[in-house]
Design a protein around this motif. Structure first.
Motif, PDB file in Angstrom:
ATOM      1  N   GLY A   1     -27.220  -7.500 -11.984  1.00  0.00           N
ATOM      2  CA  GLY A   1     -25.896  -7.464 -12.600  1.00  0.00           C
ATOM      3  C   GLY A   1     -24.983  -6.447 -11.929  1.00  0.00           C
ATOM      4  O   GLY A   1     -23.812  -6.727 -11.661  1.00  0.00           O
ATOM      5  N   VAL A   2     -25.513  -5.271 -11.664  1.00  0.00           N
ATOM      6  CA  VAL A   2     -24.727  -4.231 -10.988  1.00  0.00           C
ATOM      7  C   VAL A   2     -24.345  -4.687  -9.587  1.00  0.00           C
ATOM      8  O   VAL A   2     -23.203  -4.514  -9.140  1.00  0.00           O
ATOM      9  CB  VAL A   2     -25.514  -2.898 -10.938  1.00  0.00           C
ATOM     10  N   ARG A   3     -25.280  -5.292  -8.876  1.00  0.00           N
ATOM     11  CA  ARG A   3     -25.011  -5.780  -7.523  1.00  0.00           C
ATOM     12  C   ARG A   3     -23.908  -6.833  -7.525  1.00  0.00           C
ATOM     13  O   ARG A   3     -22.994  -6.804  -6.702  1.00  0.00           O
ATOM     14  CB  ARG A   3     -26.292  -6.340  -6.904  1.00  0.00           C
ATOM     15  N   LEU A   4     -23.973  -7.769  -8.470  1.00  0.00           N
ATOM     16  CA  LEU A   4     -22.939  -8.796  -8.565  1.00  0.00           C
ATOM     17  C   LEU A   4     -21.575  -8.178  -8.872  1.00  0.00           C
ATOM     18  O   LEU A   4     -20.554  -8.586  -8.311  1.00  0.00           O
ATOM     19  CB  LEU A   4     -23.312  -9.826  -9.635  1.00  0.00           C
ATOM     20  N   HIS A   5     -21.565  -7.189  -9.748  1.00  0.00           N
ATOM     21  CA  HIS A   5     -20.313  -6.506 -10.082  1.00  0.00           C
ATOM     22  C   HIS A   5     -19.753  -5.782  -8.853  1.00  0.00           C
ATOM     23  O   HIS A   5     -18.544  -5.815  -8.610  1.00  0.00           O
ATOM     24  CB  HIS A   5     -20.544  -5.532 -11.232  1.00  0.00           C
ATOM     25  N   MET A   6     -20.617  -5.138  -8.099  1.00  0.00           N
ATOM     26  CA  MET A   6     -20.174  -4.439  -6.893  1.00  0.00           C
ATOM     27  C   MET A   6     -19.596  -5.420  -5.877  1.00  0.00           C
ATOM     28  O   MET A   6     -18.573  -5.128  -5.235  1.00  0.00           O
ATOM     29  CB  MET A   6     -21.332  -3.657  -6.271  1.00  0.00           C
TER      30      MET A   6
ATOM     31  N   GLY B   1     -14.786  -7.657  -3.182  1.00  0.00           N
ATOM     32  CA  GLY B   1     -13.878  -8.769  -2.926  1.00  0.00           C
ATOM     33  C   GLY B   1     -12.463  -8.445  -3.373  1.00  0.00           C
ATOM     34  O   GLY B   1     -11.491  -8.755  -2.673  1.00  0.00           O
ATOM     35  N   GLU B   2     -12.340  -7.820  -4.546  1.00  0.00           N
ATOM     36  CA  GLU B   2     -11.023  -7.423  -5.037  1.00  0.00           C
ATOM     37  C   GLU B   2     -10.385  -6.388  -4.111  1.00  0.00           C
ATOM     38  O   GLU B   2      -9.197  -6.462  -3.816  1.00  0.00           O
ATOM     39  CB  GLU B   2     -11.127  -6.857  -6.454  1.00  0.00           C
TER      40      GLU B   2
ATOM     41  N   ARG C   1      -3.454  -7.706   1.172  1.00  0.00           N
ATOM     42  CA  ARG C   1      -2.076  -7.752   0.668  1.00  0.00           C
ATOM     43  C   ARG C   1      -1.284  -6.551   1.158  1.00  0.00           C
ATOM     44  O   ARG C   1      -0.121  -6.689   1.563  1.00  0.00           O
ATOM     45  CB  ARG C   1      -2.097  -7.798  -0.865  1.00  0.00           C
ATOM     46  N   LEU C   2      -1.879  -5.381   1.148  1.00  0.00           N
ATOM     47  CA  LEU C   2      -1.207  -4.175   1.633  1.00  0.00           C
ATOM     48  C   LEU C   2      -0.861  -4.312   3.108  1.00  0.00           C
ATOM     49  O   LEU C   2       0.250  -3.979   3.532  1.00  0.00           O
ATOM     50  CB  LEU C   2      -2.091  -2.949   1.411  1.00  0.00           C
TER      51      LEU C   2
END
Length: 74
Positions: free
Chosen positions: A33-38, A43-44, A51-52
């Motif tokens: 779960g932590v890995r997927l969140h990271m 990606g974000e 964009r910057l």
């Protein structure tokens, strides 16, 4: 030592091993779960950096077009 005593000790050890294995399974699931969140956060961040970069490029073109800067930025 009697067979009954050995049996009880082995039974206790087996129960403890089972609890440890269950704990490891829980930890493994949490790590996934932590890995997927990271990965999602990475990606974000990549999207924000892209964009910057695009905005910086647009600002540089505008500055050159308005003759605000004397030399093109790299």
């Amino acid at each position: 030592m009697t067979n009954d005593l050995i049996y009880e000790v082995l039974k206790s050890v087996q129960e403890r091993v089972v609890r440890i294995e269950e704990g490891q399974k829980d930890l493994r699931e949490e790590m996934i779960g932590v890995r997927l969140h990271m990965h999602a956060m990475q990606g974000e961040m990549n999207s924000v950096f892209a964009r910057l970069s695009s905005l910086e490029e647009r600002a540089s073109r505008i500055e050159r077009r308005l003759d605000i800067v004397s030399e093109p930025a790299d």
